[in-house]
Design an enzyme around this catalytic site. Sequence first.
Site, PDB file in Angstrom:
ATOM      1  N   CYS A   1      -9.008  -9.066   9.089  1.00  0.00           N
ATOM      2  CA  CYS A   1      -7.910  -8.396   8.392  1.00  0.00           C
ATOM      3  C   CYS A   1      -7.813  -6.952   8.862  1.00  0.00           C
ATOM      4  CB  CYS A   1      -8.098  -8.444   6.875  1.00  0.00           C
ATOM      5  SG  CYS A   1      -9.534  -7.518   6.295  1.00  0.00           S
ATOM      6  N   CYS A   3      24.370  -1.472  16.278  1.00  0.00           N
ATOM      7  CA  CYS A   3      23.896  -0.133  16.652  1.00  0.00           C
ATOM      8  C   CYS A   3      24.804   0.476  17.709  1.00  0.00           C
ATOM      9  CB  CYS A   3      22.455  -0.209  17.155  1.00  0.00           C
ATOM     10  SG  CYS A   3      21.788   1.380  17.727  1.00  0.00           S
ATOM     11  N   ASN A  21      11.633 -13.228   0.237  1.00  0.00           N
ATOM     12  CA  ASN A  21      11.463 -12.761   1.610  1.00  0.00           C
ATOM     13  C   ASN A  21      12.833 -12.472   2.208  1.00  0.00           C
ATOM     14  OD1 ASN A  21      10.822 -12.301   4.264  1.00  0.00           O
ATOM     15  ND2 ASN A  21       9.679 -14.206   4.567  1.00  0.00           N
ATOM     16  N   ASP A  31      10.042  -7.711  -2.565  1.00  0.00           N
ATOM     17  CA  ASP A  31       8.752  -8.183  -2.061  1.00  0.00           C
ATOM     18  C   ASP A  31       8.567  -9.619  -2.535  1.00  0.00           C
ATOM     19  OD1 ASP A  31       6.006  -8.499  -1.243  1.00  0.00           O
ATOM     20  OD2 ASP A  31       5.823  -6.320  -1.292  1.00  0.00           O
ATOM     21  N   GLY A  86       0.796  -1.224   0.000  1.00  0.00           N
ATOM     22  CA  GLY A  86       0.000   0.000   0.000  1.00  0.00           C
ATOM     23  C   GLY A  86       0.820   1.260   0.000  1.00  0.00           C
TER      24      GLY A  86
END
Length: 419
Positions: free
Chosen positions: A260, A318, A161, A115, A94
Amino acid sequence: MSDEQIDKLVSRLDGALNRLGNVKKDHPLESSSNSKPTHQPKSPAPYRQKIEKLSAEVVDSNPYSRLMALQRMGIVNEYERIREKTVAVVGVGGVGSVVAEMLTRCGIGKLILFDYDKVEIANMNRLFYQPNQAGLSKVEAARDTLIHVNPDVQIEVHNFNITTMDNFDTFVNRIRKGSLTDGKIDLVLSCVDNFEARMAVNMACNEENQIWMESGVSENAVSGHIQYIEPGKTACFACVPPLVVASGIDERTLKRDGVCAASLPTTMAVVAGFLVMNTLKYLLNFGEVSQYVGYNALSDFFPRDSIKPNPYCDDSHCLQRQKEYEEKVANQPVDLEVEVPEEETVVHEDNEWGIELVNESEPSAEQSSSLNAGTGLKFAYEPIKRDAQTELSPAQAATHDFMKSIKDKLVEEAQNKGK
């Protein structure tokens, strides 16, 4: 059976097979549920030739004239530098599909799309895909559409993935060597819809010291955010993890069958717009790059904030980046000389009425120290100061004595009545 009958039967069989083949070509989705497509359709031919150099010429045939106008108006210096940039978009759903489309229309040099999902009819309420692309991988469908939008953009797609071990290594490698010059890319944009993928992007970018931006939309579709993450300088995704991540809960166990998340194309577009605008400001060095922008659609609230890195972050890379950034800041020379700009005297050639501008923000020495009229106002007269040393005129003294005598008389009468 005669030879003539056999020939007719073979002819009818060939015709039936041809008709069956045409039906499969026209309706590839009407196959059995277990069958999988063995190939992806070829990309459509671009509608125009590639443009070698951006032009600011204002003609209907120039797709970059409105973009180059930003340079002419002084907003951006050398807008054509965008063609040298490479951006990776992780998640072409989206938000990600709209982000990829916007960057393509802006003339980005190269896009790398990640994706592993397929286009579904249920996606049509928010994505830029078309119903006839249902069943195709999102990255392939996105590439076919984007090449048609702007053939100048180089698009690389990866249909896998990134959270699996092998694919994660490939993802890191494309960050390291995926640019137009086979070097490090310029930016990673995370547009995924799950925490596992976000943690994978965070881990890869911390490992490669790669600046990236994270984005997300809430499950009720009425809020979202974007976040600029620079390893060591700002908080990474693991520095302030969501409750699900901090608790170690498998988010897949939280999903229920038949339920959903909500989705609104408006919220997706707003978040995508903020993300691309922040991307352009970062890549082309103009304006202010926001570290965090939230969005609440119910109240049209856009909070901004900055988040410092957590010195107790669970990500070892990090912590290493934080140490490197602190050393970098400590080694920077300190410039003690501060140049004070000289105030320019404004000279007016004609001042027929002798008008002068005065600073009314501070009270003048002539004004009372106890009363302040405020900016833009002044007293019509100076209040008389009353103290023990003030000398009264004869008329003022007589009035004062008269009023005092009346007051004393009233007090005396009140006391007599009380007796």
